[in-house]
Design an enzyme around this catalytic site. Structure first.
Site, short mmCIF file in Angstrom:
data_model
loop_
_atom_site.label_atom_id
_atom_site.label_comp_id
_atom_site.label_asym_id
_atom_site.label_seq_id
_atom_site.Cartn_x
_atom_site.Cartn_y
_atom_site.Cartn_z
N TRP A 102 0.82 -1.22 0.00
CA TRP A 102 0.00 0.00 0.00
C TRP A 102 0.85 1.26 0.00
O TRP A 102 0.53 2.25 -0.68
CB TRP A 102 -1.00 -0.01 1.16
CG TRP A 102 -2.12 -0.96 0.88
CD1 TRP A 102 -2.41 -2.10 1.56
CD2 TRP A 102 -3.08 -0.89 -0.20
NE1 TRP A 102 -3.49 -2.75 0.98
CE2 TRP A 102 -3.92 -2.03 -0.09
CE3 TRP A 102 -3.32 0.02 -1.23
CZ2 TRP A 102 -4.98 -2.29 -0.98
CZ3 TRP A 102 -4.37 -0.24 -2.12
CH2 TRP A 102 -5.19 -1.37 -1.99
N ASP A 172 -1.68 6.82 6.07
CA ASP A 172 -2.76 5.96 5.57
C ASP A 172 -3.07 4.96 6.68
O ASP A 172 -2.31 4.02 6.91
CB ASP A 172 -2.33 5.25 4.29
CG ASP A 172 -3.38 4.26 3.78
OD1 ASP A 172 -4.43 4.10 4.44
OD2 ASP A 172 -3.13 3.63 2.73
N LYS A 196 -12.50 -1.41 6.36
CA LYS A 196 -11.70 -2.39 7.08
C LYS A 196 -12.15 -2.46 8.54
O LYS A 196 -12.45 -3.51 9.05
CB LYS A 196 -10.21 -2.02 7.02
CG LYS A 196 -9.69 -1.69 5.62
CD LYS A 196 -9.47 -2.91 4.75
CE LYS A 196 -9.30 -2.60 3.27
NZ LYS A 196 -8.21 -1.74 2.90
C1 LIG Z 1 -7.65 -1.25 1.52
C2 LIG Z 1 -6.55 -0.27 1.61
C3 LIG Z 1 -6.41 0.79 0.69
C4 LIG Z 1 -7.32 0.96 -0.50
O1 LIG Z 1 -8.60 1.27 -0.12
P1 LIG Z 1 -9.71 1.60 -1.22
O2 LIG Z 1 -10.89 1.97 -0.40
O3 LIG Z 1 -9.93 0.34 -2.01
O4 LIG Z 1 -9.22 2.69 -2.06
C5 LIG Z 1 -5.37 1.68 0.88
N1 LIG Z 1 -4.52 1.55 1.91
C6 LIG Z 1 -4.62 0.55 2.81
C7 LIG Z 1 -3.65 0.47 3.95
C8 LIG Z 1 -5.64 -0.39 2.69
O5 LIG Z 1 -5.76 -1.38 3.59
#
Ligand SMILES: *Cc1c(COP(=O)(O)O)cnc(C)c1O
Length: 359
Positions: A102, A172, A196
């Protein structure tokens, strides 16, 4: 009806009580005479939902006054491009820590807007470590330092807030927000998709310090401009109202669990149980250095790859689903976010032991 234990990385398991409450309120929310899906986002009923959502998240994370909490769309993926466009503020450089798939994605998307300084990368260890801060090359002229607090695919997590050496810290936090205590004041900006650990897909939380807003590139669409959305309580356009409501219910559920501190204790013990079971076995292994193992996403491989398919099939037959690892890594991955009860982890551990015994 029989609900299974869902170890999906996202969208992921929901607290069952939240689903039941949503079911109860489906046809009529409180005494509004209608479903939330039918309400005007500017009406008096939805205003209550929006205000409580904002207040509850601020309380759970103890967000200081000088930060705005935005609820946007486009997922964390959109933020990979929107962060630089909103907060570079004329600067041409930004620093990134590369600790997995990521952060790698965030880096490649940011390159369209700035010179990315990769302050450190753990690619040479196949993203199984977090190199010590002493090895990071942080450019003090950069606009910010970006990192990914939990690598959902590689199962690597920062267990303390990195020292950004004075740069605004951007994180993030998609896959571990609300799973552990954080000090928001150490950050310039935090973003996270909700699917998540906070609710359904469709909402992206952005927590941003006031002084970082207001300098977006002129080419940024208003709905993706932090300052514009802050001015309009994230309602510059019609928000995904039902998803906001569900995130709100998950936050109230989390408060009932005792908040972030209480759930963190819970998460520590769930993860410890699973890693102990993996480390004790000869069939299963986890490649991540112990100090950087994720509490949320636990990848593991079987010593004999030919057992992968039978493992997944038998797991599913036992009501344990979505354990297949990400296609980048293969093997297995158990995602054990806030909503995964300890009973689900214990059921997985018991199944794994029985599978090992019989194979
Ligand atoms: C799932 C995830 C993303 C992407 O999320 P989207 O909603 O599909 O854009 C980005 N960063 C991390 C750490 C993730 O777990």
């Amino acid at each position: 009806m029989s609900r299974i234990y869902n170890f999906s990385a996202g969208p992921s398991a929901f607290p069952e009580t939240v689903l039941k409450q949503a079911q109860q309120e489906m046809l009529e929310w409180r005494d509004s005479g209608m479903s939330i899906m039918e309400m005007s986002h500017r009406g008096k009923h939805f205003s209550i939902i929006a205000e409580e959502l904002q207040a509850d998240l601020r309380t759970l994370l103890a967000v200081p006054e000088n930060y705005k909490v935005l609820f946007l769309q486009g997922g964390a993926s959109a933020q990979f491009s929107l962060v630089p466009q909103n907060i570079l503020n004329g600067n041409t450089k930004a620093c990134y820590l590369n600790t997995g798939a990521w952060s790698d994605k965030a880096i490649s998307d940011a390159k369209a807007y700035c010179d990315v300084v990769v302050s450190v990368s753990s690619e040479s260890t196949s993203f199984t470590t977090i190199p010590g801060a002493a090895t990071w090359n942080i450019d003090k002229q950069a606009a910010y330092l970006h990192y990914t607090s939990n690598e959902t695919i590689h199962g690597v997590e920062f267990h303390s807030c990195p020292d950004s050496q004075g740069l605004p810290l951007v994180c993030d936090m998609s896959s571990n927000i609300l799973s552990r205590k954080i000090d928001v004041s150490q950050y310039g900006l935090i973003y996270a998709g909700t699917q998540k650990n906070m609710g359904p897909a469709g909402v992206t939380v952005v927590i941003v310090r006031d002084d970082l807003m207001g300098h977006a590139l002129k080419t940024v669409p208003p709905v993706f401009n932090y300052a514009e959305q802050a001015k309009h309580q994230s309602m510059l356009n019609t928000p995904p109202t039902y998803s906001w409501y569900l995130v709100g219910l998950v936050l109230k559920w989390l408060q009932e669990q005792g908040g972030v501190e209480a759930i963190e204790e819970h998460n520590i013990s769930k993860a410890a149980l699973l890693y102990q079971a993996i480390d004790r076995s000869t069939l299963y292994s986890n490649p991540v250095e112990i100090a950087s193992r994720s509490r949320m996403n636990v990848p593991f491989i079987l010593a004999d790859e030919s057992l992968d398919k039978p493992f997944l099939a038998a797991a599913e037959a036992n009501g344990l689903v979505a354990l297949k690892g990400h296609r980048l890594l293969g093997g297995m991955r158990a995602s054990i976010y806030n909503a995964m009860p300890v009973d689900g982890v214990l059921a997985l551990i018991a199944f794994m032991a029985e599978f090992e015994r019989t194979h």
